[in-house]
Design a protein around this motif. Structure first.
Motif, PDB file in Angstrom:
ATOM      1  N   GLN A 179      98.631 -10.106  38.760  1.00 27.01           N
ATOM      2  CA  GLN A 179      97.692 -10.258  37.652  1.00 27.01           C
ATOM      3  C   GLN A 179      97.073 -11.647  37.687  1.00 27.01           C
ATOM      4  N   GLN A 180      95.894 -11.744  37.112  1.00 26.91           N
ATOM      5  CA  GLN A 180      95.184 -13.024  37.064  1.00 26.91           C
ATOM      6  C   GLN A 180      94.563 -13.205  35.695  1.00 26.91           C
ATOM      7  N   THR A 181      94.623 -14.428  35.202  1.00 22.84           N
ATOM      8  CA  THR A 181      93.944 -14.800  33.966  1.00 22.84           C
ATOM      9  C   THR A 181      93.026 -15.978  34.262  1.00 22.84           C
ATOM     10  N   ASP A 182      91.921 -16.020  33.543  1.00 25.70           N
ATOM     11  CA  ASP A 182      90.955 -17.112  33.689  1.00 25.70           C
ATOM     12  C   ASP A 182      90.583 -17.549  32.279  1.00 25.70           C
ATOM     13  N   LEU A 183      91.037 -18.737  31.892  1.00 29.41           N
ATOM     14  CA  LEU A 183      90.929 -19.189  30.511  1.00 29.41           C
ATOM     15  C   LEU A 183      90.260 -20.552  30.440  1.00 29.41           C
ATOM     16  N   GLY A 184      89.468 -20.751  29.414  1.00 29.49           N
ATOM     17  CA  GLY A 184      88.819 -22.034  29.205  1.00 29.49           C
ATOM     18  C   GLY A 184      87.330 -21.977  29.486  1.00 29.49           C
ATOM     19  N   PRO A 185      86.600 -23.046  29.167  1.00 30.98           N
ATOM     20  CA  PRO A 185      85.144 -23.074  29.331  1.00 30.98           C
ATOM     21  C   PRO A 185      84.721 -22.695  30.750  1.00 30.98           C
ATOM     22  N   GLY A 186      83.761 -21.776  30.836  1.00 28.08           N
ATOM     23  CA  GLY A 186      83.297 -21.274  32.120  1.00 28.08           C
ATOM     24  C   GLY A 186      83.867 -19.928  32.484  1.00 28.08           C
ATOM     25  N   ALA A 187      84.966 -19.532  31.838  1.00 26.73           N
ATOM     26  CA  ALA A 187      85.565 -18.221  32.084  1.00 26.73           C
ATOM     27  C   ALA A 187      84.950 -17.211  31.114  1.00 26.73           C
ATOM     28  N   PRO A 188      84.434 -16.101  31.606  1.00 26.02           N
ATOM     29  CA  PRO A 188      83.757 -15.140  30.723  1.00 26.02           C
ATOM     30  C   PRO A 188      84.691 -14.579  29.636  1.00 26.02           C
ATOM     31  N   GLY A 189      84.257 -14.694  28.383  1.00 23.48           N
ATOM     32  CA  GLY A 189      84.957 -14.063  27.275  1.00 23.48           C
ATOM     33  C   GLY A 189      86.343 -14.573  26.971  1.00 23.48           C
ATOM     34  N   TRP A 190      86.697 -15.762  27.472  1.00 22.39           N
ATOM     35  CA  TRP A 190      88.083 -16.214  27.356  1.00 22.39           C
ATOM     36  C   TRP A 190      88.532 -16.407  25.911  1.00 22.39           C
ATOM     37  N   ASP A 191      87.594 -16.765  24.994  1.00 23.77           N
ATOM     38  CA  ASP A 191      87.966 -16.993  23.597  1.00 23.77           C
ATOM     39  C   ASP A 191      87.545 -15.833  22.698  1.00 23.77           C
ATOM     40  N   GLY A 192      87.252 -14.684  23.305  1.00 28.64           N
ATOM     41  CA  GLY A 192      86.903 -13.491  22.530  1.00 28.64           C
ATOM     42  C   GLY A 192      88.149 -12.743  22.082  1.00 28.64           C
ATOM     43  N   PRO A 193      87.988 -11.744  21.237  1.00 26.51           N
ATOM     44  CA  PRO A 193      89.134 -11.021  20.693  1.00 26.51           C
ATOM     45  C   PRO A 193      89.931 -10.256  21.736  1.00 26.51           C
ATOM     46  N   ALA A 194      89.328  -9.952  22.890  1.00 27.22           N
ATOM     47  CA  ALA A 194      90.044  -9.213  23.927  1.00 27.22           C
ATOM     48  C   ALA A 194      90.906 -10.121  24.803  1.00 27.22           C
ATOM     49  N   VAL A 195      90.762 -11.445  24.647  1.00 24.34           N
ATOM     50  CA  VAL A 195      91.549 -12.379  25.470  1.00 24.34           C
ATOM     51  C   VAL A 195      92.379 -13.259  24.536  1.00 24.34           C
ATOM     52  N   LEU A 196      92.000 -14.510  24.335  1.00 26.34           N
ATOM     53  CA  LEU A 196      92.811 -15.399  23.502  1.00 26.34           C
ATOM     54  C   LEU A 196      92.395 -15.424  22.045  1.00 26.34           C
ATOM     55  N   GLY A 197      91.122 -15.115  21.755  1.00 27.53           N
ATOM     56  CA  GLY A 197      90.670 -15.237  20.376  1.00 27.53           C
ATOM     57  C   GLY A 197      90.808 -16.685  19.917  1.00 27.53           C
ATOM     58  N   PRO A 198      91.411 -16.914  18.751  1.00 25.22           N
ATOM     59  CA  PRO A 198      91.539 -18.280  18.257  1.00 25.22           C
ATOM     60  C   PRO A 198      92.698 -19.053  18.888  1.00 25.22           C
ATOM     61  N   HIS A 199      93.526 -18.384  19.662  1.00 25.62           N
ATOM     62  CA  HIS A 199      94.717 -19.039  20.217  1.00 25.62           C
ATOM     63  C   HIS A 199      94.348 -19.983  21.357  1.00 25.62           C
ATOM     64  N   ARG A 200      95.223 -20.944  21.598  1.00 29.38           N
ATOM     65  CA  ARG A 200      95.035 -21.871  22.706  1.00 29.38           C
ATOM     66  C   ARG A 200      96.286 -21.984  23.573  1.00 29.38           C
ATOM     67  N   SER A 201      97.263 -21.109  23.365  1.00 32.43           N
ATOM     68  CA  SER A 201      98.475 -21.100  24.181  1.00 32.43           C
ATOM     69  C   SER A 201      98.801 -19.664  24.554  1.00 32.43           C
ATOM     70  N   THR A 202      99.228 -19.472  25.782  1.00 30.46           N
ATOM     71  CA  THR A 202      99.641 -18.153  26.233  1.00 30.46           C
ATOM     72  C   THR A 202     100.748 -18.303  27.265  1.00 30.46           C
ATOM     73  N   GLY A 203     101.511 -17.245  27.433  1.00 27.23           N
ATOM     74  CA  GLY A 203     102.601 -17.322  28.397  1.00 27.23           C
ATOM     75  C   GLY A 203     103.265 -15.978  28.567  1.00 27.23           C
ATOM     76  N   GLN A 204     104.246 -15.956  29.471  1.00 25.79           N
ATOM     77  CA  GLN A 204     104.952 -14.718  29.725  1.00 25.79           C
ATOM     78  C   GLN A 204     106.350 -15.012  30.243  1.00 25.79           C
ATOM     79  N   LEU A 205     107.201 -14.026  30.043  1.00 29.80           N
ATOM     80  CA  LEU A 205     108.576 -14.075  30.526  1.00 29.80           C
ATOM     81  C   LEU A 205     108.812 -12.799  31.319  1.00 29.80           C
ATOM     82  N   LEU A 206     109.070 -12.945  32.620  1.00 22.95           N
ATOM     83  CA  LEU A 206     109.357 -11.816  33.483  1.00 22.95           C
ATOM     84  C   LEU A 206     110.839 -11.832  33.825  1.00 22.95           C
ATOM     85  N   THR A 207     111.518 -10.721  33.537  1.00 20.55           N
ATOM     86  CA  THR A 207     112.939 -10.600  33.874  1.00 20.55           C
ATOM     87  C   THR A 207     113.119  -9.418  34.817  1.00 20.55           C
TER      88      THR A 207
END
Length: 256
Positions: A179-207
């Motif tokens: 999987q790939q994520t592209d976040l921040g200015p220049g990334a299409p739709g990164w701050d829209g409701p389908a991606v981060l929205g108002p959030h500025r932190s993201t992460g994951q835990l794979l076990t």
């Protein structure tokens, strides 16, 4: 360490290898830091060698190419943490910084990977690609946290940096996750409701090969996804800040 000419940015490759020593503990025959990545062994826990990643200089900067390789041999156990967050910064060279992480876990081996967050400071762009290779019977706990912008960037209203991240996991020769994520200015739709929205932190835990983490609390922007086979579970979360994100991922003490 091999350093490229100043016009090309810094190039460095840090390496570590953990293997059983035949006496019931784990040896580190390879523990070689490079450039801004210093490696230090600390007190072992739960039968696993514990290595701390230490940033020895400001990095990654624009134009840098950094690589970290960690190998856990058959039957060994390794825990990797870091002393501080990784801060991506704009540099004197044009273009993004590159950080490649290669993790290999042998048969009946165990890796617990939980460094502090990657922070994309204003004006920076980091390309991060983590590749994980798991042998049959390997167990994994892999946590990654990404934060767009430093606190004082937000206070002064500066736009955050950009972070393009890819995670590729293979188990017993078969693709488990890519999987790939592209976040921040220049990334299409990164701050829209389908991606981060108002959030500025993201992460994951794979076990993999561990009991799954608990279900996220109701109302949290988090989801628990079971991957085939059933002992592989991915918990993904988005949050307004690193403290909330760490809580959602069940990672214990929150980053400073």
């Amino acid at each position: 360490m091999t350093a490229a000419p100043a016009t090309a940015g810094l190039r460095a490759h840090a390496r570590l290898r953990a293997e059983p020593d035949g006496r019931g503990t784990v040896a580190l025959p390879v523990l070689a830091g490079a450039g801004p990545i210093a490696l230090r062994r600390t007190r072992d826990t739960d039968g696993a060698a514990h290595v701390v990643l230490i940033g020895s200089m400001a990095a990654p900067l624009g134009g840098d190419h950094l690589t970290l390789t960690a190998e856990v041999a058959d039957g060994a156990a390794l825990t990797v943490t870091s002393s501080a967050a990784t801060l991506s910064l704009p540099g004197p060279q044009p273009g993004p910084a590159h950080l490649a992480v290669h993790l290999t876990v042998g048969a009946d081996a165990r890796l617990d990977w939980r460094p502090e967050p990657v922070i994309a400071a204003s004006g920076s762009h980091l390309l991060l690609h983590t590749r994980i290779t798991l042998a049959p019977g390997a167990r994994l706990r892999y946590r990654e946290e990404q934060v767009l912008g430093r606190h004082h960037d937000r206070v002064r209203g500066a736009v955050p940096g950009r972070l393009t991240s890819r995670l590729t996991v293979r188990r017993a020769g078969r693709l488990l996750l890519d999987q790939q994520t592209d976040l921040g200015p220049g990334a299409p739709g990164w701050d829209g409701p389908a991606v981060l929205g108002p959030h500025r932190s993201t992460g994951q835990l794979l076990t993999v090969g561990h009991p799954p983490p608990p279900e996220p609390p109701p109302g949290a922007d988090a989801v628990l996804l079971r991957l085939p086979p059933p002992d592989a579970v991915l918990l993904t979360a988005a949050a307004p800040d690193a403290l909330t994100l760490r809580t959602l991922l069940g990672g214990g003490a929150a980053p400073a």
